[in-house]
Design an enzyme around this catalytic site. Structure first.
Site, PDB file in Angstrom:
ATOM      1  N   ARG A  73       0.840  -1.211   0.000  1.00  0.00           N
ATOM      2  CA  ARG A  73       0.000   0.000   0.000  1.00  0.00           C
ATOM      3  C   ARG A  73       0.876   1.262   0.000  1.00  0.00           C
ATOM      4  O   ARG A  73       1.026   1.929  -1.014  1.00  0.00           O
ATOM      5  CB  ARG A  73      -0.944  -0.019   1.224  1.00  0.00           C
ATOM      6  CG  ARG A  73      -2.097   0.980   1.134  1.00  0.00           C
ATOM      7  CD  ARG A  73      -1.774   2.396   1.574  1.00  0.00           C
ATOM      8  NE  ARG A  73      -1.289   2.482   2.962  1.00  0.00           N
ATOM      9  CZ  ARG A  73      -0.743   3.584   3.458  1.00  0.00           C
ATOM     10  NH1 ARG A  73      -0.605   4.675   2.722  1.00  0.00           N
ATOM     11  NH2 ARG A  73      -0.296   3.591   4.706  1.00  0.00           N
ATOM     12  N   ASP A  74       1.518   1.563   1.110  1.00  0.00           N
ATOM     13  CA  ASP A  74       2.318   2.782   1.210  1.00  0.00           C
ATOM     14  C   ASP A  74       3.501   2.734   0.253  1.00  0.00           C
ATOM     15  O   ASP A  74       3.922   3.762  -0.281  1.00  0.00           O
ATOM     16  CB  ASP A  74       2.806   2.935   2.657  1.00  0.00           C
ATOM     17  CG  ASP A  74       3.404   4.301   2.933  1.00  0.00           C
ATOM     18  OD1 ASP A  74       3.104   5.256   2.195  1.00  0.00           O
ATOM     19  OD2 ASP A  74       4.191   4.419   3.892  1.00  0.00           O
TER      20      ASP A  74
ATOM     21  N   HIS B 218      10.654   6.735   8.279  1.00  0.00           N
ATOM     22  CA  HIS B 218      11.230   6.809   6.934  1.00  0.00           C
ATOM     23  C   HIS B 218      12.734   6.977   7.055  1.00  0.00           C
ATOM     24  O   HIS B 218      13.226   7.622   7.983  1.00  0.00           O
ATOM     25  CB  HIS B 218      10.612   7.976   6.157  1.00  0.00           C
ATOM     26  CG  HIS B 218       9.254   7.656   5.617  1.00  0.00           C
ATOM     27  ND1 HIS B 218       8.677   8.346   4.584  1.00  0.00           N
ATOM     28  CD2 HIS B 218       8.374   6.701   5.956  1.00  0.00           C
ATOM     29  CE1 HIS B 218       7.487   7.831   4.318  1.00  0.00           C
ATOM     30  NE2 HIS B 218       7.265   6.840   5.146  1.00  0.00           N
TER      31      HIS B 218
ATOM     32  N   CYS C 295      12.163   6.184  -4.218  1.00  0.00           N
ATOM     33  CA  CYS C 295      13.361   5.813  -4.960  1.00  0.00           C
ATOM     34  C   CYS C 295      14.546   6.536  -4.340  1.00  0.00           C
ATOM     35  O   CYS C 295      14.533   7.751  -4.186  1.00  0.00           O
ATOM     36  CB  CYS C 295      13.224   6.206  -6.417  1.00  0.00           C
ATOM     37  SG  CYS C 295      14.731   5.866  -7.324  1.00  0.00           S
TER      38      CYS C 295
END
Lengths: 310, 310
Positions: free
Chosen positions: A24-25, A219, A250
């Site tokens: 999902r994320d 993150h 990315c």
């Protein structure tokens, strides 16, 4: 294949639930749109690798997230593995309708700790977003669903800069009071550091939110995700969000906002002797396979380092 | 440019000495040979960015490390900044002769916690290497030099696998007993995890080695370096080795063995409110400039993320 020596650290939990967000994320933030069959195989491989919570997709409007426009078909075709949970993100009433129609058992809503991100992501204020979520959560609970709350920008906001801990605690409390059984604290831009993690979890504890109702969602933009995870484990958190292969940002792009890679997390937890149930080799193979589909190498350090051994 | 919110964590030191190894451990492991003038400018920029310990080069035989074949000329031409230390690696008596002739004030020797790596790297046993170092350290001390001991393979060995903590403690004690004032514990292949770090530092303490005589030297091969650093700080260590821009291991190579990037470390320490004296923006600019010379992007998450802002 190399493995870390297993040496527990005093004061850490004996088991951790990994909340896998790659499908999902991860995929919603990849430039490439992955075909439905690949997504289905991805979800099957994640479950087969031992992940027990696999966030499957999002019932957001396809106009906003074309990468997940196939959410309904994905859920209806998904062969759910026994004992595995497949929560889906639901932004509003219409999303909940879709989830309920497909027999989804678990949803997540996505709030913001800051006004700017609430406006940019949800097109409303923090108050407005909570008012919007309230009937969604109420209806989900009355249908017997579990509801998770995501709270983004808990450790910093690209427009507002610093985000005061009391402000996060306040929005967190209100999200939980709607009826969420778990709150995932998001470091959406990756700026957090371990003392900040400890301070927020401690402040939530003082406000009546025990660590077992929290998850952390870090993150790796500034390389801090695993150190922050360690601080969260030390503060009693036992659910950690991560994304297989670090999907969702990315590393070669200007603003890499990649999720913590599940493989890097599992390496750490394996070394700490903390049970996850994950077969690391199977997971790395899955991420290498997905990287092939996306046409770029995985940003996960563990995937890169182990690739040659598998 | 974004910055972490400054939130101290209970129990951590108020200041940390960063032992910058980019010019030695970094450049010796890069495939490209960097011209002398670039190295000299690199060292000047590192000092100007606020680093106070900048390992400059190695007096190893040029046959083994052609990247550092210019060590003598580098030291003689280096304009040393006031208040900055420039240790050099010295493998043997001949290396010490060169260092003494050039007026070097501080050296480091490089030992191994495992027999296999001692044989592969030093062509002798652990006993043999200590016997070789003994007269080097004695002569250095009698000349008034400071001596650091590096100890590699403390957390795992690619040929031997697990490395027992008592074995590391034993070699560590013997290196310190030679007269080293500081010992740098190396996770040469990056497999270590935080509990292992805590266990080793605790065991060394029980063996009479206080944390203020230790440094840690982590590699980010499996993404664990900053979490391991946090564990080391919690155990009382106040010297951390790192490499500007993560020099010393290309992240795209099969066996990436990159050093912890100084920028990623400084981000964490800045967030924790731990003093380093480093100007992060100046350091990132230096690593971007060096990456241009090397013809490849820096593997540092912070360098990549901040590159667009500078």
């Amino acid at each position: 294949m190399l493995a870390p020596q297993r040496v527990p650290m005093p004061g850490l939990p004996s088991a951790v639930t990994i909340w896998e967000v790659g499908a999902r994320d991860g995929l919603q933030n990849e430039p490439a749109v992955v075909p439905l069959d690949v997504k289905l195989e991805f979800l099957e491989r994640l479950a087969a690798a031992g992940l027990t919570v696999v966030e499957a997709t999002s019932f957001v409007h396809p106009k906003w997230v074309p990468q997940l426009a196939d959410a309904d078909e994905l859920i209806s075709r998904l062969r759910q593995a026994p004992g595995v949970r497949y929560p889906v993100l639901v932004p509003n009433d219409r999303g909940l309708d879709r989830a309920l129609a497909l027999g989804v058992r678990e949803i997540a809503i996505f709030g913001s700790a800051t006004e700017t991100f609430a406006m940019r992501n949800l097109n409303t204020t923090v108050d407005g977003s909570l008012a919007m979520f309230e009937p969604v959560v109420r209806r989900a609970l009355s249908s017997g669903l579990r509801v998770r709350g995501y709270l983004s920008m808990c450790f910093g906001d690209p427009w507002e800069g610093e985000v005061p801990v009391p402000q996060v605690v306040s929005v967190a409390r209100r999200l939980l009071d709607l009826g969420c059984d778990q709150l995932s604290l998001g470091d959406t831009i990756g700026v957090g550091t371990p003392g900040h993690v400890t301070a927020l979890i401690t402040a939530l504890g003082s406000a009546g939110v025990p660590a077992d109702r929290l998850a952390v969602h870090f993150h790796d933009t500034y390389g801090q995700a695993l150190a922050n995870t360690l601080a969260a484990l030390q503060a009693g958190v036992t659910t950690v969000d991560s994304s297989a292969g670090g999907l969702g940002g990315c590393p070669y792009a200007k603003s890499a906002t990649g999720n913590l890679a599940t493989e890097d997390l599992v390496w750490q937890l394996n070394g700490l002797g903390i049970e996850t149930g994950v077969d690391l080799a199977a997971l790395v193979r899955t991420s290498l396979w997905m990287a092939d589909h996306l046409g770029r190498p995985s940003p996960s350090a563990v995937v890169r380092a182990l690739a040659a051994d598998l």
